[in-house]
Enzyme design. Structure first.
Site, mmCIF file in Angstrom:
data_model
loop_
_atom_site.group_PDB
_atom_site.id
_atom_site.type_symbol
_atom_site.label_atom_id
_atom_site.label_comp_id
_atom_site.label_asym_id
_atom_site.label_seq_id
_atom_site.Cartn_x
_atom_site.Cartn_y
_atom_site.Cartn_z
ATOM 1 N N LYS A 278 8.905 -1.453 1.809
ATOM 2 C CA LYS A 278 8.199 -2.408 2.582
ATOM 3 C C LYS A 278 7.263 -3.160 1.773
ATOM 4 O O LYS A 278 6.441 -3.064 1.158
ATOM 5 C CB LYS A 278 7.228 -1.653 3.518
ATOM 6 C CG LYS A 278 6.961 -2.913 4.802
ATOM 7 C CD LYS A 278 5.595 -2.574 5.476
ATOM 8 C CE LYS A 278 4.415 -3.089 4.729
ATOM 9 N NZ LYS A 278 4.272 -4.330 4.863
ATOM 10 N N GLU B 192 4.111 -8.401 4.087
ATOM 11 C CA GLU B 192 4.929 -9.449 5.161
ATOM 12 C C GLU B 192 4.495 -10.936 4.995
ATOM 13 O O GLU B 192 5.217 -11.793 5.479
ATOM 14 C CB GLU B 192 4.427 -9.066 6.547
ATOM 15 C CG GLU B 192 2.942 -9.224 6.886
ATOM 16 C CD GLU B 192 2.063 -7.797 6.594
ATOM 17 O OE1 GLU B 192 1.200 -7.879 7.333
ATOM 18 O OE2 GLU B 192 2.613 -6.902 5.949
ATOM 19 N N GLY C 237 -2.645 -1.270 -2.513
ATOM 20 C CA GLY C 237 -3.297 -2.355 -1.425
ATOM 21 C C GLY C 237 -4.667 -2.030 -1.228
ATOM 22 O O GLY C 237 -5.331 -1.469 -2.122
ATOM 23 N N GLY C 238 -5.095 -2.324 -0.081
ATOM 24 C CA GLY C 238 -6.871 -2.223 0.175
ATOM 25 C C GLY C 238 -7.084 -0.896 0.495
ATOM 26 O O GLY C 238 -6.194 -0.141 0.991
ATOM 27 N N GLY D 126 -5.042 1.895 2.645
ATOM 28 C CA GLY D 126 -4.757 3.170 1.916
ATOM 29 C C GLY D 126 -5.229 4.426 2.500
ATOM 30 O O GLY D 126 -4.440 5.548 2.575
ATOM 31 N N GLU E 18 -2.862 3.263 -5.238
ATOM 32 C CA GLU E 18 -3.609 2.303 -6.023
ATOM 33 C C GLU E 18 -4.206 1.279 -4.996
ATOM 34 O O GLU E 18 -3.740 0.411 -4.490
ATOM 35 C CB GLU E 18 -2.402 1.719 -6.855
ATOM 36 C CG GLU E 18 -3.227 0.891 -8.243
ATOM 37 C CD GLU E 18 -3.859 -0.264 -8.130
ATOM 38 O OE1 GLU E 18 -4.846 -0.607 -7.453
ATOM 39 O OE2 GLU E 18 -3.225 -1.420 -8.575
ATOM 40 N N CYS F 226 -6.146 -6.868 -8.511
ATOM 41 C CA CYS F 226 -6.613 -5.735 -8.559
ATOM 42 C C CYS F 226 -7.512 -5.380 -9.516
ATOM 43 O O CYS F 226 -8.680 -4.725 -9.412
ATOM 44 C CB CYS F 226 -5.883 -4.493 -8.179
ATOM 45 S SG CYS F 226 -4.517 -4.187 -9.579
ATOM 46 N N GLU G 151 -14.591 -5.778 -2.838
ATOM 47 C CA GLU G 151 -13.375 -6.660 -3.381
ATOM 48 C C GLU G 151 -13.302 -7.746 -2.741
ATOM 49 O O GLU G 151 -12.878 -7.623 -1.363
ATOM 50 C CB GLU G 151 -12.182 -5.623 -3.450
ATOM 51 C CG GLU G 151 -11.250 -6.016 -4.675
ATOM 52 C CD GLU G 151 -10.150 -5.030 -4.429
ATOM 53 O OE1 GLU G 151 -9.336 -4.963 -5.809
ATOM 54 O OE2 GLU G 151 -9.690 -4.538 -3.606
#
Length: 500
Positions: A177, A180, A230-231, A235, A252, A291, A394
């Site tokens: 995936k 989007e 991702g965030g 996560g 990650e 990141c 972040e």
């Protein structure tokens, strides 16, 4: 394949089961330029079923290593064949410059070639000495099974390759995936896998939102591993969902990365120029949507004013615009939501006492910056401290905070004062200090007198809330394998434990 048939299941391109679609927006002007299928849980179920069948009854997990490696190399060749086309698509989809898009294609090519070489150079297993010549004992590694791969919007092609290449090298099947927001180059990559001869059902793709598509992938009982980039908040949800079926998880989750500059690194004009230049690269490549971005400048107090003044001057001269335009150095943010998020962080920093030295606003539209684009000027915030949200959280935007120190111990303490631990750098002319500080930093990657380079043969991942597991390197391949101990008795005899 039509524009709306972007779900790939069992080797066939199809529309979403519901018929739903999503417009993909050009971040340089905010206008739609592509349409993709908007998948849902039923599409995930179909994709997982295809991947399960391909793993349990298909040929790929049992394909000889040499043939798997050869396919990865064919994919690498196809990527280079289509380098310009894919680089342009990555630029337009994610907003990065065209040159960054081309570099991404080259890095993806390197990843496929690296994992092809890695599996070809392995031995057939690790022999374990059982203490008897009548026992043959070996530890072998086998594919995990069906892998759910969930990738982010900032480096869609690169992050997909970091998961796909080792997953395929190990003999797994997968459902992928992409974000989007930026799915287009991932769709193209799945097409290249099919062109390279990957059997139907091995690679499956479902385009759609994290909820329901990603959520269903993480919880699905027929998925054996989930790898998510991702965030932190997302996560955490992935890990919770995966825990129900006790599947393997690799996460990650980003970082808040320090770039530590000692005064001795700036003792010469050349050293000063290099450290300032690299601080700009660390913070503002891809508009800070990285990141591992060096978004925290931690500079020795004795050179702070000179360093920050020059940094701010150069930041103000960065050419901002559509990534495909000539001489543009920095593109837009990826979405309106990311632009608003960046503005909110800068406003909070100023309210908490930070001093604006550069940027802090949306630039005026012009020929290379269309009206409606998600542009934000590279921003330098001075006199920051660890209690500020902009220092601790972040941002994922072109925002650089400045903190200062007087001693080496203070520098290390500041650099480690984060719940993340992905990457960091130290700048110094003293080799001993460089090794000491690098050894004390609690981050998965530490650069000395550099920032941002990575090697496909070296592990990538972080400490703390930057995640668990590693991508790239031998450990990146190991994530997609299970270890099996095979113990063979060459001279079996009764044990007589029980008198019988």
């Amino acid at each position: 394949m039509s524009a709306q048939q972007t779900i790939h299941v069992g080797g066939v391109w199809r529309a979403a089961a519901s018929g739903a679609t999503r417009e993909i927006l050009d971040p340089a002007n905010g206008r739609p330029f592509a349409v993709v299928a908007e998948g849902a849980a039923e599409d995930v179920d179909a994709a997982v079923s295809a991947a399960r069948e391909a793993f349990d009854a298909g040929e790929w997990p049992r394909t000889p290593v040499a043939e798997r490696a050869a396919l990865l190399r064919r994919v690498a060749g196809l990527l280079q064949r289509d380098r310009e086309e894919i680089g342009l698509l990555e630029s337009r989809d994610a907003g990065k410059t065209l040159e960054e898009g081309r570099v991404d294609v080259d890095c993806v090519t390197d990843a496929f070639r690296y994992f092809a070489d890695l599996v070809m150079n392995e031995s057939g297993g690790r022999v374990v000495d059982a203490g008897s010549e009548k026992i043959h004992s070996v530890v072998v590694h086998e594919p995990v099974g069906v892998c759910a791969l969930i990738t982010p919007w900032n480096y869609p092609l690169l992050q997909a390759s970091w998961k796909i290449a080792p997953a395929l090298a190990a003999g797994n099947t997968f459902v992928l995936k992409p974000s989007e927001i930026t799915p287009l180059t991932t769709i193209a990559l799945i097409g290249l896998l099919a062109e390279a001869g990957l059997p139907a059902g091995v690679a499956n793709l479902v385009t759609g939102a994290g909820d329901p598509v990603g959520a269903r992938m993480a919880e699905h009982p027929d998925v054996d591993l989930v790898s998510f980039t991702g965030g932190l908040a997302s996560g955490t949800k992935v890990m919770q969902a995966a825990a129900v079926t006790v599947k393997k998880v690799a996460l990650e989750l980003g970082g808040k990365n320090p770039n530590v500059v000692f005064a001795d690194a700036c003792a010469t004009d050349e050293g000063f120029d290099t450290a300032v230049d690299q601080a700009l690269n660390a913070a503002f490549i891809h508009s800070g949507q990285v990141c591992s971005a060096g978004s925290r400048l931690i500079v020795e107090e004795s050179v702070r004013e000179r360093f920050v003044a020059e940094l701010a001057r150069r930041a103000g001269r960065i050419r901002l615009g559509r990534g495909t335009e000539k001489d543009v150095e920095c593109g837009p943010l990826v979405s309106a939501a990311q632009l608003a998020r960046t503005e909110a962080y800068v406003a909070s920093a100023l309210a908490e006492g930070a001093v604006l030295r550069a940027g802090g606003e949306r630039p005026e539209p012009c020929e290379v910056r269309p009206e409606g684009g998600y542009f934000y000027a590279p921003t330098v915030l001075d006199l920051c401290h660890g209690d500020m949200r902009v220092v601790r959280e972040e941002v994922f935007g072109p925002v650089l905070t400045v903190e200062t120190f007087h001693t080496e111990d203070q520098a290390v303490a500041l650099a480690n004062d984060t719940e993340y631990g992905l990457a960091g750098a130290v700048w110094t002319a003293d080799p001993g200090r460089a090794r000491r500080v690098a050894g004390r930093l609690r981050h998965g990657t530490v650069w000395i007198n550099d920032f941002h380079p990575y090697l496909p043969q070296a592990e990538w991942g972080g400490f703390g809330k930057s995640g668990i597991g590693r991508e790239l390197g031998p450990s990146g391949l190991a994530e997609y394998r299970e270890a099996k101990h095979i113990y063979q008795n060459l001279d079996p005899r009764p044990v007589r434990w029980f008198a019988g």
